[in-house]
Design a protein around this motif. Structure first.
Motif, PDB file in Angstrom:
ATOM      1  N   GLN A 134       0.783  -1.197   0.060  1.00 57.88           N
ATOM      2  CA  GLN A 134      -0.162  -0.169  -0.163  1.00 57.88           C
ATOM      3  C   GLN A 134       0.953   1.262   0.047  1.00 57.88           C
ATOM      4  O   GLN A 134       2.005   1.048   0.399  1.00 57.88           O
ATOM      5  N   ALA A 135       0.238   2.286  -0.351  1.00 59.87           N
ATOM      6  CA  ALA A 135       1.153   3.634  -0.445  1.00 59.87           C
ATOM      7  C   ALA A 135       1.595   3.870   0.998  1.00 59.87           C
ATOM      8  O   ALA A 135       2.596   4.569   1.061  1.00 59.87           O
ATOM      9  N   PHE A 136       0.512   3.741   1.896  1.00 59.24           N
ATOM     10  CA  PHE A 136       1.027   3.876   3.529  1.00 59.24           C
ATOM     11  C   PHE A 136       2.076   3.245   4.072  1.00 59.24           C
ATOM     12  O   PHE A 136       2.457   3.226   5.045  1.00 59.24           O
TER      13      PHE A 136
ATOM     14  N   LYS B 230     -11.770   2.462   3.535  1.00 59.63           N
ATOM     15  CA  LYS B 230     -10.360   3.108   3.288  1.00 59.63           C
ATOM     16  C   LYS B 230      -9.564   2.439   4.745  1.00 59.63           C
ATOM     17  O   LYS B 230     -10.290   2.351   5.610  1.00 59.63           O
ATOM     18  N   TYR B 231      -8.361   2.284   4.585  1.00 62.08           N
ATOM     19  CA  TYR B 231      -7.512   1.920   5.571  1.00 62.08           C
ATOM     20  C   TYR B 231      -7.281   3.122   6.399  1.00 62.08           C
ATOM     21  O   TYR B 231      -6.977   4.224   5.809  1.00 62.08           O
TER      22      TYR B 231
ATOM     23  N   GLN C 113      -2.699  10.622   4.115  1.00 60.47           N
ATOM     24  CA  GLN C 113      -3.247  11.753   3.421  1.00 60.47           C
ATOM     25  C   GLN C 113      -3.291  13.103   4.573  1.00 60.47           C
ATOM     26  O   GLN C 113      -2.436  14.288   3.958  1.00 60.47           O
TER      27      GLN C 113
ATOM     28  N   THR D 123      -9.557  -1.250   8.108  1.00 60.80           N
ATOM     29  CA  THR D 123     -10.591  -0.646   7.264  1.00 60.80           C
ATOM     30  C   THR D 123     -11.678  -0.081   8.696  1.00 60.80           C
ATOM     31  O   THR D 123     -12.268  -1.086   9.246  1.00 60.80           O
TER      32      THR D 123
ATOM     33  N   GLU E  81      -4.071   4.805   5.150  1.00 63.86           N
ATOM     34  CA  GLU E  81      -4.387   5.699   4.073  1.00 63.86           C
ATOM     35  C   GLU E  81      -4.741   7.038   4.547  1.00 63.86           C
ATOM     36  O   GLU E  81      -4.576   8.043   3.945  1.00 63.86           O
TER      37      GLU E  81
END
Length: 330
Positions: A128-130, A310-311, A318, A295, A314
């Motif tokens: 994941q991006a995170f 959404k996680y 942001q 989630t 995440e």
């Protein structure tokens, strides 16, 4: 309604506001699930989104050590502090200089040293991006401040246990079926913490805003304050000073708690003023989040537990990108 009734109602509202004070709740009481303590927790979360947490059991000498270590760190030469610069990393840990962090788009008049729970991405988790939020903390060299890391890690361990217990009490305070919720919080909560130094700012008059009115993303923030300056907004719209209390933490609920309870528990609205002539002040907040791979659940009294899409990681990433822009973007 005649004029007398109108004035009577106004006076009644003013009197009720004057009698308000930030709730004081016993941690021992909520851990033991005393009905009065759980009821007080419920009311404070609904009306204030903020309260004092007493009887935490944290050794009284430990906060004093933290304060001393914090002062020694921020007194280091800038070139040493910059060796730990958050801007040189991608995990949002490290040193943040004056004005490098934003609140509601405005630079904060403070410096900080940022840490997070040290952990690795679970082996069975999808990339994941995170994922960049996992990792280890940057620590000052032992020769700079002997004992710094050991004292901070001891305090982190104490607060982490306390935060997990507070989360369980918040679930119980809602008087809902906790079976599904227990599964959502079976992993240790993620936390991010910071040492914050509000530097002397000569051109700011006493009473000026140093951090704008805002809410935190976290489920909740556990904060120990050592000087006045923090203010909280009650459901009525009135502002109240949040003052230091010996051996007491301030709990500020965040946006994830408000979302999780569909607005029933409030995200505590707060700000920081210049409370003294020089404005110098130190604090150490702990922001607790669901495990990054969670989630996010919501609560509806008429429906079974629903799961968001959404996680937690995440949403956290942001928010961090928003408050820690690249230096040339400030």
């Amino acid at each position: 309604m005649n004029l007398w009734q109108f004035m009577h109602n106004i006076c009644k509202k003013i009197k009720n506001t004057m009698n308000l004070k930030i709730p004081e709740i016993s941690f021992e009481g909520i851990v033991a699930r005393h009905p009065e303590a759980i009821a007080a927790l419920h009311d404070a979360a609904h009306d204030w989104g903020l309260f004092y947490l007493e009887d935490t059991g944290i050794p009284a000498t430990l906060p004093a050590q933290i304060l001393s270590m914090s002062d020694r760190f921020f007194q280091l030469p800038p070139e040493l502090k910059q060796q730990l610069s958050l801007n040189a990393r991608n995990d949002f840990r490290g040193y943040v200089a004056l004005g490098e962090e934003l609140t509601n788009g405005q630079p904060d008049m403070k410096e900080s040293l940022e840490f997070a729970r040290e952990e690795e991405r679970p082996e069975d988790a999808k990339p994941q991006a995170f994922d960049q939020l996992y990792g280890c903390n940057p620590w000052p060299k032992e020769s700079w401040i002997p004992g710094f890391r050991s004292v901070l890690e001891r305090y982190m361990n104490e607060i982490q246990v306390l935060g997990q217990q507070l989360m369980a009490a918040l679930i119980d305070s809602l008087a809902i079926d906790s079976v599904h919720h227990d599964s959502q919080w079976q992993h240790p909560l993620h936390f991010r913490t910071r040492l914050i130094h509000y530097c002397q700012v000569s051109n700011l008059a006493k009473g000026c805003i140093r951090i704008a009115e805002h809410t935190d993303l976290a489920l909740f923030n556990l904060l120990r304050i050592h000087a006045p300056g923090l203010e909280a907004k009650h459901l009525s719209g009135n502002w109240f000073e949040v003052n230091p209390h010996p051996n007491t933490l301030v709990v500020i609920l965040g946006e994830l708690c408000q979302s999780w309870t569909q607005g029933y528990y409030r995200a505590g609205i707060h700000r920081v003023r210049q409370a003294t002539e020089d404005g110098e002040r130190t604090s150490m907040p702990f922001f607790f989040y669901p495990n990054l791979q969670t989630t996010l659940p919501t609560i509806n009294s008429n429906k079974p537990l629903e799961t968001g899409n959404k996680y937690a990681g995440e949403l956290l990433l942001q928010r961090l990108v928003g408050v820690h822009p690249h230096p040339e973007e400030v």
